[in-house]
Write a protein that holds these residues in place. Structure first.
Motif, PDB file in Angstrom:
ATOM      1  N   VAL A   8       0.624  -1.106  -0.101  1.00  0.00           N
ATOM      2  CA  VAL A   8      -0.077  -0.286  -0.005  1.00  0.00           C
ATOM      3  C   VAL A   8       0.836   1.206  -0.046  1.00  0.00           C
ATOM      4  O   VAL A   8       2.217   1.195   0.315  1.00  0.00           O
ATOM      5  N   GLN A   9       0.267   2.437  -0.453  1.00  0.00           N
ATOM      6  CA  GLN A   9       1.031   3.761  -0.201  1.00  0.00           C
ATOM      7  C   GLN A   9       0.353   4.647   0.771  1.00  0.00           C
ATOM      8  O   GLN A   9      -0.713   4.681   0.854  1.00  0.00           O
ATOM      9  N   PHE A  10       1.388   4.971   1.691  1.00  0.00           N
ATOM     10  CA  PHE A  10       0.922   5.811   2.980  1.00  0.00           C
ATOM     11  C   PHE A  10       1.275   7.253   2.473  1.00  0.00           C
ATOM     12  O   PHE A  10       2.412   7.727   2.324  1.00  0.00           O
ATOM     13  N   GLY A  11       0.270   8.084   1.790  1.00  0.00           N
ATOM     14  CA  GLY A  11       0.318   9.424   1.065  1.00  0.00           C
ATOM     15  C   GLY A  11       1.739   9.405   0.141  1.00  0.00           C
ATOM     16  O   GLY A  11       1.515   8.605  -0.694  1.00  0.00           O
ATOM     17  N   ASP A  12       2.260  10.339   0.068  1.00  0.00           N
ATOM     18  CA  ASP A  12       3.285  10.455  -0.794  1.00  0.00           C
ATOM     19  C   ASP A  12       4.593  10.219  -0.104  1.00  0.00           C
ATOM     20  O   ASP A  12       5.595  10.509  -0.591  1.00  0.00           O
ATOM     21  N   ARG A  42       5.177 -12.133   5.812  1.00  0.00           N
ATOM     22  CA  ARG A  42       5.737 -13.424   6.573  1.00  0.00           C
ATOM     23  C   ARG A  42       6.994 -14.046   6.047  1.00  0.00           C
ATOM     24  O   ARG A  42       6.909 -14.478   4.859  1.00  0.00           O
ATOM     25  N   GLY A  43       8.018 -13.866   6.600  1.00  0.00           N
ATOM     26  CA  GLY A  43       9.283 -14.184   6.161  1.00  0.00           C
ATOM     27  C   GLY A  43       9.510 -15.573   6.808  1.00  0.00           C
ATOM     28  O   GLY A  43       8.945 -16.581   7.058  1.00  0.00           O
ATOM     29  N   VAL A  44      11.170 -15.662   6.729  1.00  0.00           N
ATOM     30  CA  VAL A  44      11.668 -16.945   7.236  1.00  0.00           C
ATOM     31  C   VAL A  44      10.843 -17.448   8.604  1.00  0.00           C
ATOM     32  O   VAL A  44      10.509 -16.559   9.740  1.00  0.00           O
ATOM     33  N   GLU A  45      10.609 -18.627   8.673  1.00  0.00           N
ATOM     34  CA  GLU A  45      10.003 -19.397   9.953  1.00  0.00           C
ATOM     35  C   GLU A  45       8.587 -18.475  10.227  1.00  0.00           C
ATOM     36  O   GLU A  45       8.114 -18.527  11.431  1.00  0.00           O
ATOM     37  N   GLY A  46       7.838 -17.868   9.463  1.00  0.00           N
ATOM     38  CA  GLY A  46       6.696 -17.107   9.683  1.00  0.00           C
ATOM     39  C   GLY A  46       6.865 -15.950  10.469  1.00  0.00           C
ATOM     40  O   GLY A  46       6.043 -15.293  10.686  1.00  0.00           O
ATOM     41  N   LEU A  47       8.114 -15.288  10.666  1.00  0.00           N
ATOM     42  CA  LEU A  47       8.225 -13.997  11.253  1.00  0.00           C
ATOM     43  C   LEU A  47       7.530 -12.821  10.615  1.00  0.00           C
ATOM     44  O   LEU A  47       7.492 -12.898   9.260  1.00  0.00           O
ATOM     45  N   LEU A  48       7.069 -11.905  11.439  1.00  0.00           N
ATOM     46  CA  LEU A  48       6.150 -10.764  10.472  1.00  0.00           C
ATOM     47  C   LEU A  48       7.324  -9.703  10.342  1.00  0.00           C
ATOM     48  O   LEU A  48       8.020  -9.394  11.449  1.00  0.00           O
ATOM     49  N   ILE A  49       7.528  -9.183   9.220  1.00  0.00           N
ATOM     50  CA  ILE A  49       8.369  -8.387   8.803  1.00  0.00           C
ATOM     51  C   ILE A  49       7.902  -7.148   8.026  1.00  0.00           C
ATOM     52  O   ILE A  49       7.101  -7.458   7.077  1.00  0.00           O
ATOM     53  N   GLY A  50       8.115  -5.879   8.326  1.00  0.00           N
ATOM     54  CA  GLY A  50       7.737  -4.835   7.719  1.00  0.00           C
ATOM     55  C   GLY A  50       8.656  -4.335   6.687  1.00  0.00           C
ATOM     56  O   GLY A  50       9.878  -4.248   6.991  1.00  0.00           O
ATOM     57  N   LEU A  51       8.167  -3.880   5.578  1.00  0.00           N
ATOM     58  CA  LEU A  51       8.954  -3.349   4.596  1.00  0.00           C
ATOM     59  C   LEU A  51       8.795  -1.771   4.045  1.00  0.00           C
ATOM     60  O   LEU A  51       7.474  -1.853   3.760  1.00  0.00           O
ATOM     61  N   ALA A  52       9.503  -1.031   4.338  1.00  0.00           N
ATOM     62  CA  ALA A  52       8.857   0.572   3.528  1.00  0.00           C
ATOM     63  C   ALA A  52       9.829   1.021   2.658  1.00  0.00           C
ATOM     64  O   ALA A  52      11.103   0.947   2.866  1.00  0.00           O
ATOM     65  N   GLU A  53       9.388   1.411   1.637  1.00  0.00           N
ATOM     66  CA  GLU A  53      10.117   2.157   0.407  1.00  0.00           C
ATOM     67  C   GLU A  53       9.931   3.669   0.611  1.00  0.00           C
ATOM     68  O   GLU A  53       8.813   3.933   0.273  1.00  0.00           O
TER      69      GLU A  53
END
Length: 162
Positions: free
Chosen positions: A122-126, A134-145
């Motif tokens: 999703v996009q958060f404003g500009d 869900r990454g390795v072993e189901g870990l929750l990871i956030g990624l932001a560009e």
């Protein structure tokens, strides 16, 4: 007596089943393995409250050298609970967020390590494009560009003033 001051946040700890898979996954994101060791004995258990323990630890560091992820694999005592599949709104739930320069490219690489989107990008404003995976072993990871010059801190500062 002078009051102690906070110097820095040194690391966030995550318990995993496989250090090898976790190291490979977080290396793919861009962290570097800083070191790896066994932490064993009664002295270590006095810190954690677990008694005599044996833990294999890998320290991962971000490219800027300021933040670390401590990955731990407990040999003894064995792990007793698993919170990895809890939803993001669970009390005490851990999620780590990383700022990346090309979200789509990284998602493609992380899929090869078994990662999958929790919802959608999703996009958060500009300010940011972001997602949870869900990454390795189901870990929750956030990624932001980050999309421009403004950051989440800038946006939160505006809301605080209103």
């Amino acid at each position: 007596m002078p009051r102690s001051k906070l110097m820095e946040m040194h690391n966030v700890g995550i318990v995993v089943e496989s250090l090898e898979k976790a190291i490979a996954f977080f290396t793919e994101i861009g962290l570097k393995l800083e070191g790896r060791t066994m932490v064993e004995g009664e002295w270590a258990g006095r810190v954690t409250g677990l008694g005599d323990q044996s833990v294999e630890v890998a320290m991962m560091v971000t490219p800027d050298g300021h933040s670390r992820l401590e990955l731990s694999r407990f040999v003894a005592p064995r792990t007793i609970a698993d919170h990895r599949t809890a939803p993001v709104n669970s009390l005490g739930y851990l999620r780590v967020m990383f700022r990346v320069d090309d979200l789509d490219e990284l998602l493609g690489r992380l899929e090869k390590h078994g990662a999958h989107l929790v919802g959608e990008v999703v996009q958060f404003g500009d300010v940011y494009r972001l997602c949870y995976i869900r990454g390795v072993e189901g870990l929750l990871i956030g990624l932001a560009e980050q999309l421009g010059g403004a950051t989440a801190t800038d946006v939160m500062g505006k809301n605080k003033q209103e």
